[in-house]
Design a protein around this motif. Structure first.
Motif, PDB file in Angstrom:
ATOM      1  N   ASN A   1       6.597   5.179  13.610  1.00  0.00           N
ATOM      2  CA  ASN A   1       6.699   5.928  12.362  1.00  0.00           C
ATOM      3  C   ASN A   1       7.734   5.331  11.428  1.00  0.00           C
ATOM      4  O   ASN A   1       7.575   5.396  10.200  1.00  0.00           O
TER       5      ASN A   1
ATOM      6  N   GLU B   1       5.896   2.420   9.841  1.00  0.00           N
ATOM      7  CA  GLU B   1       4.863   2.911   8.922  1.00  0.00           C
ATOM      8  C   GLU B   1       5.483   3.524   7.664  1.00  0.00           C
ATOM      9  O   GLU B   1       4.985   3.330   6.544  1.00  0.00           O
ATOM     10  N   TYR B   2       6.589   4.215   7.857  1.00  0.00           N
ATOM     11  CA  TYR B   2       7.264   4.840   6.719  1.00  0.00           C
ATOM     12  C   TYR B   2       7.815   3.768   5.774  1.00  0.00           C
ATOM     13  O   TYR B   2       7.728   3.888   4.548  1.00  0.00           O
TER      14      TYR B   2
ATOM     15  N   GLN C   1       6.574   0.798   5.397  1.00  0.00           N
ATOM     16  CA  GLN C   1       5.434   0.198   4.708  1.00  0.00           C
ATOM     17  C   GLN C   1       5.000   1.050   3.519  1.00  0.00           C
ATOM     18  O   GLN C   1       4.676   0.530   2.445  1.00  0.00           O
ATOM     19  N   LYS C   2       5.015   2.363   3.698  1.00  0.00           N
ATOM     20  CA  LYS C   2       4.637   3.251   2.595  1.00  0.00           C
ATOM     21  C   LYS C   2       5.661   3.180   1.468  1.00  0.00           C
ATOM     22  O   LYS C   2       5.301   3.214   0.286  1.00  0.00           O
TER      23      LYS C   2
ATOM     24  N   ALA D   1       5.213   0.198  -0.678  1.00  0.00           N
ATOM     25  CA  ALA D   1       4.003   0.211  -1.494  1.00  0.00           C
ATOM     26  C   ALA D   1       4.125   1.089  -2.734  1.00  0.00           C
ATOM     27  O   ALA D   1       3.184   1.195  -3.511  1.00  0.00           O
ATOM     28  N   ARG D   2       5.287   1.722  -2.902  1.00  0.00           N
ATOM     29  CA  ARG D   2       5.452   2.548  -4.098  1.00  0.00           C
ATOM     30  C   ARG D   2       5.531   1.683  -5.349  1.00  0.00           C
ATOM     31  O   ARG D   2       5.712   0.472  -5.276  1.00  0.00           O
TER      32      ARG D   2
ATOM     33  N   ASP E   1       1.797  -1.232  -8.186  1.00  0.00           N
ATOM     34  CA  ASP E   1       1.959  -0.605  -6.876  1.00  0.00           C
ATOM     35  C   ASP E   1       1.659  -1.626  -5.801  1.00  0.00           C
ATOM     36  O   ASP E   1       0.732  -2.433  -5.924  1.00  0.00           O
TER      37      ASP E   1
ATOM     38  N   ALA F   1      -0.093  -0.684   0.824  1.00  0.00           N
ATOM     39  CA  ALA F   1       0.464  -0.149   2.066  1.00  0.00           C
ATOM     40  C   ALA F   1      -0.291  -0.729   3.256  1.00  0.00           C
ATOM     41  O   ALA F   1      -1.440  -0.368   3.512  1.00  0.00           O
TER      42      ALA F   1
ATOM     43  N   PRO G   1      -0.949  -1.222   7.248  1.00  0.00           N
ATOM     44  CA  PRO G   1      -0.689  -0.437   8.462  1.00  0.00           C
ATOM     45  C   PRO G   1       0.353  -1.114   9.336  1.00  0.00           C
ATOM     46  O   PRO G   1       0.419  -2.347   9.398  1.00  0.00           O
TER      47      PRO G   1
END
Length: 359
Positions: free
Chosen positions: A127, A130-131, A133-134, A137-138, A235, A238, A240
């Motif tokens: 997590n 993954e967090y 990566q998110k 991607a902002r 942007d 993101a 995985p």
């Protein structure tokens, strides 16, 4: 039974104090690191709390293992110093009789370590990745922290915002440096806001500013003043998070055949096993000799813990590198630590043998 209940209660009290102290130290260190990254614009400020929670789950197995070892060691050392062990031995109880109350206290902690290392720690690692990566991607502007420079597009664009609204809709004192077709462009403006076009493209609309354009290595220099200037922001994508061995639950890890997965499995199995062996090691190590000082046993215990944890790390690295077989590495370190455990118990028990007292 009175002795056992009192011992388990003291174990629990010592463990509570030690765990709180260690948790405060580790979380403070991690928090300082995350705040530094947030101040530098590497992570979003709102992500600090989540990443700190994931990090706490990640180092919790080591913290619980050390807490278990030290709490038993300190409690039994105090019993030696206060002559409670004399009463214990006077009742005809050997030192090995402490194994049962220690095991009853240690087993729930060992099970918690097994669950954490087997499932919760890899879940936290996955997590966290993954967090991040998110967050990466902002939109470019939403990643900017007021008062710090933020690179985008691999250094091809640099943002600086002195002030920003909570929702990032309004910005103040903006600096944007871009490199396009070999030319360096610098835009400065007192204020601006975000705008979304009909096709979904995002722009930062700057008001009443200047744009400087220069081609490096040439004397050409342009200065333009504007009332309204739009800078397109993008942007990221993101991606995985990768399913690396340290992010897999143990139920999936056992079916992986790579050396890295075998090394990770060795470490996860070793954490609860080492915690149990260290809990038993604390019984003979707690002996206090008044002539030798009260801190000698603690120094020896710290040395043994450091050697044990380093041996597990070395065996994990060797298995991951293919230098050591998993089926040897998974037990050889624990077998090596069982030898001093048996020798220390024999030394403490042999002191109370009839032929020893008679000599």
């Amino acid at each position: 039974m009175i002795f056992e209940r009192a011992a388990r209660r003291e174990f629990a009290q010592a463990a509570a104090g030690i765990s709180v102290a260690l948790l405060a130290i580790l979380t403070s260190t991690q928090l300082i690191r995350l705040l530094k990254d947030a101040a530098g614009g590497h992570i979003a400020p709102e992500a600090v709390a989540s990443l700190l929670g994931f990090a706490a789950l990640n180092f919790m197995p080591i913290l619980l293992s050390l807490t278990l070892f030290v709490s038993i060691l300190l409690s039994l050392s105090r019993a030696y110093r206060d002559s409670e062990m004399v009463v214990w031995f006077s009742c005809g109880q050997p030192l090995t009789a402490w194994m049962w109350p220690v095991l009853r206290f240690a087993l729930p902690v060992v099970i918690a370590i097994a669950v954490l290392s087997g499932f919760l720690s890899p879940w936290a690692n996955f997590n966290t990745a993954e967090y991040k990566q998110k967050l990466s991607a902002r939109s470019e502007l939403s990643q900017v922290s007021p008062g710090s420079f933020r690179e985008a597009k691999r250094g091809q664009r640099v943002f600086f915002v002195e002030a920003m609204a909570d929702d990032a809709s309004q910005v103040g004192n903006v600096f944007v440096a871009t490199i396009q077709e070999g030319k360096l462009g610098v835009v400065m403006s007192d204020s601006g806001h975000q705008e979304t076009s009909e096709n979904g493209d995002r722009f930062v609309v700057l008001k009443k500013g200047r744009r400087y354009e220069v081609e490096p290595g040439t004397p050409e220099f342009k200065v333009m003043e504007f009332e309204r200037y739009r800078v397109r922001t993008e942007d990221g994508v993101a991606k995985p998070a990768e399913r690396s061995p340290n992010r897999l639950p143990i139920t999936e890890l056992v079916f992986e055949d790579s050396n890295q997965a075998r090394g990770e499995l060795l470490w996860r199995i070793g954490m609860p096993v080492s915690a149990l062996i260290l809990a038993l090691l604390a019984i003979p190590l707690s002996y206090v000799n008044p002539r030798a000082g009260r801190s000698v046993n603690m120094l020896i215990a710290i040395l043994i813990y450091a050697i044990y944890s380093n041996l597990i790390s070395v065996s994990q690295a060797w298995v991951a590198q293919g230098k050591l077989s998993f089926w040897i590495g998974v037990w050889v370190v624990h077998a090596m630590m069982l030898l001093p455990l048996l020798l220390l118990f024999y030394k403490r028990v042999a002191i109370r043998m009839p032929w020893q007292r008679g000599g």
